[in-house]
Write an enzyme that holds these catalytic residues in place. Structure first.
Site, PDB file in Angstrom:
ATOM      1  N   GLY A 161      38.807  44.619  40.839  1.00  0.00           N
ATOM      2  CA  GLY A 161      38.059  44.559  42.084  1.00  0.00           C
ATOM      3  C   GLY A 161      38.987  44.830  43.256  1.00  0.00           C
ATOM      4  O   GLY A 161      40.209  44.869  43.101  1.00  0.00           O
ATOM      5  N   LYS A 162      38.421  45.034  44.425  1.00  0.00           N
ATOM      6  CA  LYS A 162      39.228  45.240  45.629  1.00  0.00           C
ATOM      7  C   LYS A 162      38.325  45.013  46.836  1.00  0.00           C
ATOM      8  O   LYS A 162      37.096  45.199  46.764  1.00  0.00           O
ATOM      9  CB  LYS A 162      39.789  46.659  45.679  1.00  0.00           C
ATOM     10  CG  LYS A 162      41.054  46.771  46.523  1.00  0.00           C
ATOM     11  CD  LYS A 162      42.238  46.184  45.795  1.00  0.00           C
ATOM     12  CE  LYS A 162      43.528  46.427  46.568  1.00  0.00           C
ATOM     13  NZ  LYS A 162      44.704  45.948  45.809  1.00  0.00           N
ATOM     14  N   GLY A 163      38.947  44.619  47.934  1.00  0.00           N
ATOM     15  CA  GLY A 163      38.175  44.409  49.145  1.00  0.00           C
ATOM     16  C   GLY A 163      38.995  44.740  50.370  1.00  0.00           C
ATOM     17  O   GLY A 163      40.210  44.942  50.300  1.00  0.00           O
ATOM     18  N   ASP A 174      46.814  41.306  50.010  1.00  0.00           N
ATOM     19  CA  ASP A 174      47.091  42.730  49.937  1.00  0.00           C
ATOM     20  C   ASP A 174      47.672  43.133  51.292  1.00  0.00           C
ATOM     21  O   ASP A 174      48.098  42.265  52.064  1.00  0.00           O
ATOM     22  CB  ASP A 174      45.800  43.505  49.614  1.00  0.00           C
ATOM     23  CG  ASP A 174      46.060  44.886  49.028  1.00  0.00           C
ATOM     24  OD1 ASP A 174      46.300  45.813  49.816  1.00  0.00           O
ATOM     25  OD2 ASP A 174      46.040  45.033  47.797  1.00  0.00           O
TER      26      ASP A 174
END
Length: 413
Positions: free
Chosen positions: A105-107, A146
């Site tokens: 996943g990533k945001g 991140d």
């Protein structure tokens, strides 16, 4: 510039090539490229001056067949949905390659955190959690730091999520130690780059004693890579932040540069160091070039001038497809991001496990397990590349794609 739609297109190219080598159908390639869920939200924040600002936030859950989605949350002015899609896809391959039971996943939120006060950042973060809380959590999607975020931001996420669901430390990783964070998390990505570099050197019979390195990036990853390299006997001769780059033939003084950055906000004109241009840094002759800032640092415009023996991808997607091809034609090895910078997600996994089990692991255990997991993954990539006569990125994708495909087969898609 950060990774954007090129990250997604590069991923699809590498994925298709791996599926072709493995004999998988186009249907499988399509299934592996699709995101399971994409979220876009608008976040209104009253600025300190009383004005209303609207920020856009994203979360992409790419694949959860092997476990809950896992991936960072970045705050950067250039964050968009294409970038987050591509990075989520890479995270699926990364967790599969190192064989931990998580998906990808990533945001991100499109903002410049340097231009926001602490109150504004906290408000933005908490409102983002309020908008997506039903889709995240310890059993579905676990966020982590991140670009542009840190342990403090993860602490706000932990606090907001726990206010809704009760104490839930496993809902987010990269938290402060006091909130259930893990020892070794701050240095994990840099330590992992050093572990992979050591395994690469071993596979190529390269001595690290006196070897040279150039690092692009002076954030968490760049600094900790430099410190970990120092322990291996690798001399970092040039390093850069977002504004400046410095060179020292005898080896840069990381401790002094950290102090200068903290006091003056730039590395330029540091005593005992030569200030150089950003392009000069990337083209400096060295054994190991570590692009550890943002994506697309090495392109077809400058790939022909890279003078490193090997490129170790510290950032996500620091090479464009064209640059990757040019370096391959020039016989410059590229150790891909899904292997090289996987130390962060591995120690995030350790934090998640500790939180679920209500345990606290000693740092010695974390260091030992990180070295074991990442060392095994690196050895597998280098061995497969040698046996199949393919580059390291292709070998890494072969291993990762096969594992995700196996999980999809077991779940019936």
């Amino acid at each position: 510039m950060p990774a954007d739609s090129t990250t997604k297109s590069a991923f699809e190219s590498f994925l298709k090539a791996a599926c072709d080598r493995l004999g998988y159908s186009e249907t499988i390639a399509s299934l592996l490229s699709l995101a399971a869920m994409e979220i876009k939200v608008e976040i209104p924040v009253i600025r300190d001056n009383g004005e209303l600002a609207i920020f856009t936030g994203y979360r992409v859950q790419h694949q959860s067949a092997r476990g809950p989605c896992k991936g960072g949350l970045r705050y950067h002015p250039h964050v968009d949905l294409d970038e987050v899609r591509g990075l989520a896809s890479l995270m699926t391959m990364k967790t599969a390659l190192v064989n931990i039971p998580l998906g990808g996943g990533k945001g991100g939120i499109t903002c410049d955190p340097r231009n926001l006060s602490a109150r504004e950042l906290e408000t933005l973060t908490r409102k983002f959690v309020k908008r997506i809380h039903r889709e995240i959590g310890p059993n579905s999607d676990i966020m982590a730091p991140d670009v542009g975020t840190n342990a403090r931001v993860m602490g706000w996420i932990h606090s907001e999520y726990s206010a809704i669901y009760g104490h839930s430390p496993a809902a987010v990783t990269g938290k402060p130690i006091a909130l259930g964070g893990s020892a070794g998390r701050e240095t994990a990505t840099g330590d992992g780059i050093a572990i992979v570099t050591r395994e690469y050197a071993k596979s190529r019979n390269i001595s690290l004693d006196g070897a040279t390195a150039v690092i692009q990036g002076f954030g968490n990853v760049g600094i900790n890579t430099a410190l970990a390299y120092r322990k291996l006997g690798i001399k970092v001769i040039a390093i850069s932040d977002s504004r400046s780059a410095v060179y020292c033939e005898e080896g840069v003084d990381i401790d002094a540069l950290v102090k200068r950055k903290r006091e003056r906000g730039s590395l330029a004109d540091a005593e005992g160091h030569k200030t150089i241009g950003a392009e000069d840094l990337l083209e400096t002759e060295c054994d190991f070039l570590v692009p550890a800032a943002l994506g697309n640092a090495v392109t077809e415009q400058n790939a022909g001038r890279i003078s490193a023996r090997a490129v170790i991808e510290g950032a996500n997607g620091p090479l464009t497809r064209e640059a990757d091809q040019i370096l391959g034609e020039r016989s410059i090895d590229v150790v891909p991001d899904i292997l090289a910078n996987a130390g962060g997600v591995i120690v995030s996994y350790f934090e998640w496990v500790q939180n679920l089990q209500r345990e606290v692991w000693p740092e010695e255990r974390i260091e030992k397990e990180l070295a074991r997991i990442l060392g095994n993954a690196a050895s597998a990539v280098f061995e497969h590349a040698g046996q199949s006569k393919i580059d390291y990125r292709s070998a890494a994708f072969d291993i990762a794609v096969a594992r995700v495909k196996e999980a999809l087969d077991a779940t019936g898609f």
